[in-house]
Scaffold this motif. Structure first.
Motif, PDB file in Angstrom:
ATOM      1  N   LEU A 136     115.864  44.335  29.481  1.00 28.16           N
ATOM      2  CA  LEU A 136     117.250  43.905  29.282  1.00 28.16           C
ATOM      3  C   LEU A 136     117.605  42.742  30.204  1.00 28.16           C
ATOM      4  O   LEU A 136     118.224  41.754  29.774  1.00 28.16           O
ATOM      5  N   ALA A 137     117.212  42.858  31.477  1.00 22.56           N
ATOM      6  CA  ALA A 137     117.522  41.787  32.435  1.00 22.56           C
ATOM      7  C   ALA A 137     116.843  40.477  32.037  1.00 22.56           C
ATOM      8  O   ALA A 137     117.462  39.406  32.086  1.00 22.56           O
ATOM      9  N   SER A 138     115.593  40.558  31.626  1.00 20.82           N
ATOM     10  CA  SER A 138     114.873  39.342  31.241  1.00 20.82           C
ATOM     11  C   SER A 138     115.458  38.733  29.968  1.00 20.82           C
ATOM     12  O   SER A 138     115.508  37.508  29.822  1.00 20.82           O
ATOM     13  N   PHE A 139     115.924  39.577  29.055  1.00 21.88           N
ATOM     14  CA  PHE A 139     116.530  39.092  27.815  1.00 21.88           C
ATOM     15  C   PHE A 139     117.818  38.327  28.120  1.00 21.88           C
ATOM     16  O   PHE A 139     118.081  37.263  27.536  1.00 21.88           O
ATOM     17  N   ILE A 140     118.607  38.841  29.062  1.00 17.62           N
ATOM     18  CA  ILE A 140     119.845  38.166  29.448  1.00 17.62           C
ATOM     19  C   ILE A 140     119.539  36.821  30.095  1.00 17.62           C
ATOM     20  O   ILE A 140     120.186  35.802  29.800  1.00 17.62           O
ATOM     21  N   ILE A 141     118.536  36.801  30.983  1.00 11.85           N
ATOM     22  CA  ILE A 141     118.154  35.548  31.634  1.00 11.85           C
ATOM     23  C   ILE A 141     117.695  34.526  30.599  1.00 11.85           C
ATOM     24  O   ILE A 141     118.058  33.347  30.652  1.00 11.85           O
ATOM     25  N   ALA A 142     116.886  34.977  29.645  1.00 18.07           N
ATOM     26  CA  ALA A 142     116.386  34.071  28.608  1.00 18.07           C
ATOM     27  C   ALA A 142     117.528  33.521  27.764  1.00 18.07           C
ATOM     28  O   ALA A 142     117.537  32.334  27.412  1.00 18.07           O
ATOM     29  N   LEU A 143     118.501  34.353  27.435  1.00 18.45           N
ATOM     30  CA  LEU A 143     119.647  33.879  26.661  1.00 18.45           C
ATOM     31  C   LEU A 143     120.439  32.840  27.435  1.00 18.45           C
ATOM     32  O   LEU A 143     120.844  31.802  26.891  1.00 18.45           O
ATOM     33  N   VAL A 144     120.678  33.106  28.706  1.00 23.37           N
ATOM     34  CA  VAL A 144     121.468  32.191  29.524  1.00 23.37           C
ATOM     35  C   VAL A 144     120.768  30.843  29.664  1.00 23.37           C
ATOM     36  O   VAL A 144     121.408  29.778  29.616  1.00 23.37           O
ATOM     37  N   GLU A 145     119.435  30.874  29.835  1.00 25.60           N
ATOM     38  CA  GLU A 145     118.685  29.646  30.094  1.00 25.60           C
ATOM     39  C   GLU A 145     118.146  28.998  28.820  1.00 25.60           C
ATOM     40  O   GLU A 145     117.488  27.959  28.890  1.00 25.60           O
ATOM     41  N   GLY A 146     118.395  29.597  27.673  1.00 24.88           N
ATOM     42  CA  GLY A 146     117.888  29.047  26.429  1.00 24.88           C
ATOM     43  C   GLY A 146     116.376  29.132  26.321  1.00 24.88           C
ATOM     44  O   GLY A 146     115.738  28.318  25.635  1.00 24.88           O
ATOM     45  N   ALA A 147     115.783  30.104  26.977  1.00 19.69           N
ATOM     46  CA  ALA A 147     114.330  30.297  26.949  1.00 19.69           C
ATOM     47  C   ALA A 147     113.956  31.228  25.799  1.00 19.69           C
ATOM     48  O   ALA A 147     114.821  31.887  25.204  1.00 19.69           O
ATOM     49  N   PRO A 148     112.671  31.316  25.450  1.00 18.63           N
ATOM     50  CA  PRO A 148     112.245  32.227  24.371  1.00 18.63           C
ATOM     51  C   PRO A 148     112.625  33.675  24.674  1.00 18.63           C
ATOM     52  O   PRO A 148     112.422  34.165  25.791  1.00 18.63           O
ATOM     53  N   THR A 149     113.178  34.334  23.676  1.00 15.63           N
ATOM     54  CA  THR A 149     113.627  35.720  23.854  1.00 15.63           C
ATOM     55  C   THR A 149     112.700  36.717  23.172  1.00 15.63           C
ATOM     56  O   THR A 149     113.049  37.894  23.056  1.00 15.63           O
ATOM     57  N   GLY A 150     111.536  36.269  22.729  1.00 16.32           N
ATOM     58  CA  GLY A 150     110.612  37.173  22.064  1.00 16.32           C
ATOM     59  C   GLY A 150     110.137  38.277  22.983  1.00 16.32           C
ATOM     60  O   GLY A 150     109.751  38.034  24.127  1.00 16.32           O
ATOM     61  N   LEU A 151     110.189  39.499  22.488  1.00 12.35           N
ATOM     62  CA  LEU A 151     109.797  40.658  23.283  1.00 12.35           C
ATOM     63  C   LEU A 151     108.280  40.747  23.407  1.00 12.35           C
ATOM     64  O   LEU A 151     107.549  40.255  22.536  1.00 12.35           O
ATOM     65  N   PRO A 152     107.786  41.376  24.465  1.00 15.06           N
ATOM     66  CA  PRO A 152     106.335  41.561  24.599  1.00 15.06           C
ATOM     67  C   PRO A 152     105.833  42.531  23.546  1.00 15.06           C
ATOM     68  O   PRO A 152     106.618  43.290  22.950  1.00 15.06           O
ATOM     69  N   SER A 153     104.554  42.544  23.316  1.00 15.62           N
ATOM     70  CA  SER A 153     103.991  43.449  22.322  1.00 15.62           C
ATOM     71  C   SER A 153     104.093  44.888  22.804  1.00 15.62           C
ATOM     72  O   SER A 153     104.181  45.164  24.005  1.00 15.62           O
ATOM     73  N   ALA A 154     104.085  45.799  21.844  1.00 11.62           N
ATOM     74  CA  ALA A 154     104.163  47.218  22.187  1.00 11.62           C
ATOM     75  C   ALA A 154     102.971  47.638  23.038  1.00 11.62           C
ATOM     76  O   ALA A 154     103.105  48.458  23.967  1.00 11.62           O
ATOM     77  N   ALA A 155     101.803  47.077  22.745  1.00 10.61           N
ATOM     78  CA  ALA A 155     100.606  47.420  23.514  1.00 10.61           C
ATOM     79  C   ALA A 155     100.756  47.015  24.974  1.00 10.61           C
ATOM     80  O   ALA A 155     100.364  47.763  25.886  1.00 10.61           O
ATOM     81  N   ASP A 156     101.337  45.835  25.219  1.00 20.79           N
ATOM     82  CA  ASP A 156     101.529  45.376  26.597  1.00 20.79           C
ATOM     83  C   ASP A 156     102.537  46.257  27.334  1.00 20.79           C
ATOM     84  O   ASP A 156     102.358  46.569  28.519  1.00 20.79           O
ATOM     85  N   LEU A 157     103.592  46.647  26.648  1.00 22.73           N
ATOM     86  CA  LEU A 157     104.587  47.522  27.279  1.00 22.73           C
ATOM     87  C   LEU A 157     103.997  48.888  27.596  1.00 22.73           C
ATOM     88  O   LEU A 157     104.241  49.453  28.675  1.00 22.73           O
ATOM     89  N   VAL A 158     103.223  49.432  26.673  1.00 15.60           N
ATOM     90  CA  VAL A 158     102.585  50.736  26.909  1.00 15.60           C
ATOM     91  C   VAL A 158     101.625  50.646  28.086  1.00 15.60           C
ATOM     92  O   VAL A 158     101.569  51.538  28.943  1.00 15.60           O
ATOM     93  N   ALA A 159     100.851  49.554  28.137  1.00 12.96           N
ATOM     94  CA  ALA A 159      99.911  49.378  29.252  1.00 12.96           C
ATOM     95  C   ALA A 159     100.658  49.274  30.578  1.00 12.96           C
ATOM     96  O   ALA A 159     100.233  49.840  31.589  1.00 12.96           O
ATOM     97  N   SER A 160     101.789  48.572  30.588  1.00 16.44           N
ATOM     98  CA  SER A 160     102.570  48.413  31.804  1.00 16.44           C
ATOM     99  C   SER A 160     103.148  49.753  32.265  1.00 16.44           C
ATOM    100  O   SER A 160     103.057  50.114  33.445  1.00 16.44           O
ATOM    101  N   VAL A 161     103.753  50.489  31.332  1.00 17.77           N
ATOM    102  CA  VAL A 161     104.323  51.799  31.680  1.00 17.77           C
ATOM    103  C   VAL A 161     103.218  52.763  32.109  1.00 17.77           C
ATOM    104  O   VAL A 161     103.384  53.537  33.056  1.00 17.77           O
ATOM    105  N   GLY A 162     102.077  52.700  31.417  1.00 17.08           N
ATOM    106  CA  GLY A 162     100.960  53.566  31.794  1.00 17.08           C
ATOM    107  C   GLY A 162     100.449  53.265  33.187  1.00 17.08           C
ATOM    108  O   GLY A 162     100.185  54.177  33.980  1.00 17.08           O
TER     109      GLY A 162
END
Length: 279
Positions: A136-162
């Motif tokens: 959520l924080a990164s999405f807000i920063i990306a919106l404010v700065e006009g940067a890409p808002t594409g979310l990471p892949s599910a596999a990357d998120l699972v690996a990070s949480v794991g």
């Protein structure tokens, strides 16, 4: 074992420590992994430091969340999870609740195993909350700065949480074992934090000059945690990344070391609790 697990789950839900530790860690990640870097990004001069700004912004957008949110676990998050583990076992001695629980319910083995298992579940929940808040924080920063808002892949998120859960569980297990060994919280916290934040950092620094310490550094909890986070793509400390992130071990070796810490800590807690008088 099922009854013991249900009892420990209820006990943890009734106590404020998981909320305090989880809430404090979430705030720390948002502040130091996203808030402070964004402030630095904001004050850099766009005319002369454009490359630095672009590099910094790349770590704050949603696509980089898996690595950025996990990068604080090896040092700061691990210490908080160790505190969580100590607070799960140490206060039982001060409150004199071990005696009643060991004599009027499941066996000592079941109680200790259930307590650490519930602790592992708590670290998973905390890791999920941190990942969601970071996204959520990164999405807000990306919106404010006009940067890409594409979310990471599910596999990357699972690996990070794991990875975050495995690191947290290892540290939490060490804390739980220390709470049992030292029959309380004060000495257990002092020993745990001195070891993880002091001794390990000293050995890691000296290992660069004394080759004899290399095998010791390879089996340290902080080294394994930092190496696992590095495998997610987080820049190492030597590359200007978060302190504690290193690439000394392969991903599989780091996982083996972390699992070994969790298993050994659990065995120690079981052995000590079974062989001595709790009172």
């Amino acid at each position: 074992m099922i009854n013991a697990f249900a009892s420990e789950t209820l006990l943890l839900r009734r106590r404020p420590m998981p909320l305090v530790v989880g809430g404090a860690w979430t705030i720390m990640v948002l502040a130091f992994a996203f808030g402070v870097p964004y402030i630095v990004y904001s004050v850099l001069d766009p005319a002369t430091e454009q490359a630095d700004r672009a590099e910094l912004l790349d770590t704050l957008i949603p696509a980089s969340v898996p690595a950025t949110s996990a990068s604080s676990y090896p040092l700061f998050g691990g210490a908080l999870m160790l505190i969580l583990g100590v607070l799960m076992t140490g206060p039982e001695f001060r409150w004199n609740t071990w005696t009643a629980r060991f004599t009027q319910g499941p066996s000592r083995t079941d109680v200790i195993l259930a307590k650490i298992a519930v602790g592992a579940v708590a670290t998973f929940v905390i890791a999920v909350i941190v990942a969601a808040a970071s996204t959520l924080a990164s999405f807000i920063i990306a919106l404010v700065e006009g940067a890409p808002t594409g979310l990471p892949s599910a596999a990357d998120l699972v690996a990070s949480v794991g990875a975050a859960t495995l690191i947290s569980t290892a540290w939490m297990s060490v804390g739980a074992a220390l709470g049992v060994v030292f029959r309380g919280t004060t000495v257990a916290l002092a020993v745990g934090l001195l070891w993880t934040l002091g001794l390990e950092n000293a050995i890691s620094g000296l290992a660069g000059m004394l080759s004899a310490l290399e095998p010791v550094r390879a089996v340290m909890l902080g080294t394994a945690s930092g190496s696992l986070v590095s495998s997610l793509g987080a820049p190492t400390q030597g590359e200007g990344g978060t302190p504690g992130v290193v690439d000394d071990l392969s991903t599989s070796a780091a996982c083996v070391v972390l699992v070994a810490y969790a298993v050994i800590s659990t065995v120690v807690a079981l052995a000590v609790s079974r062989r001595r008088d709790i009172t």
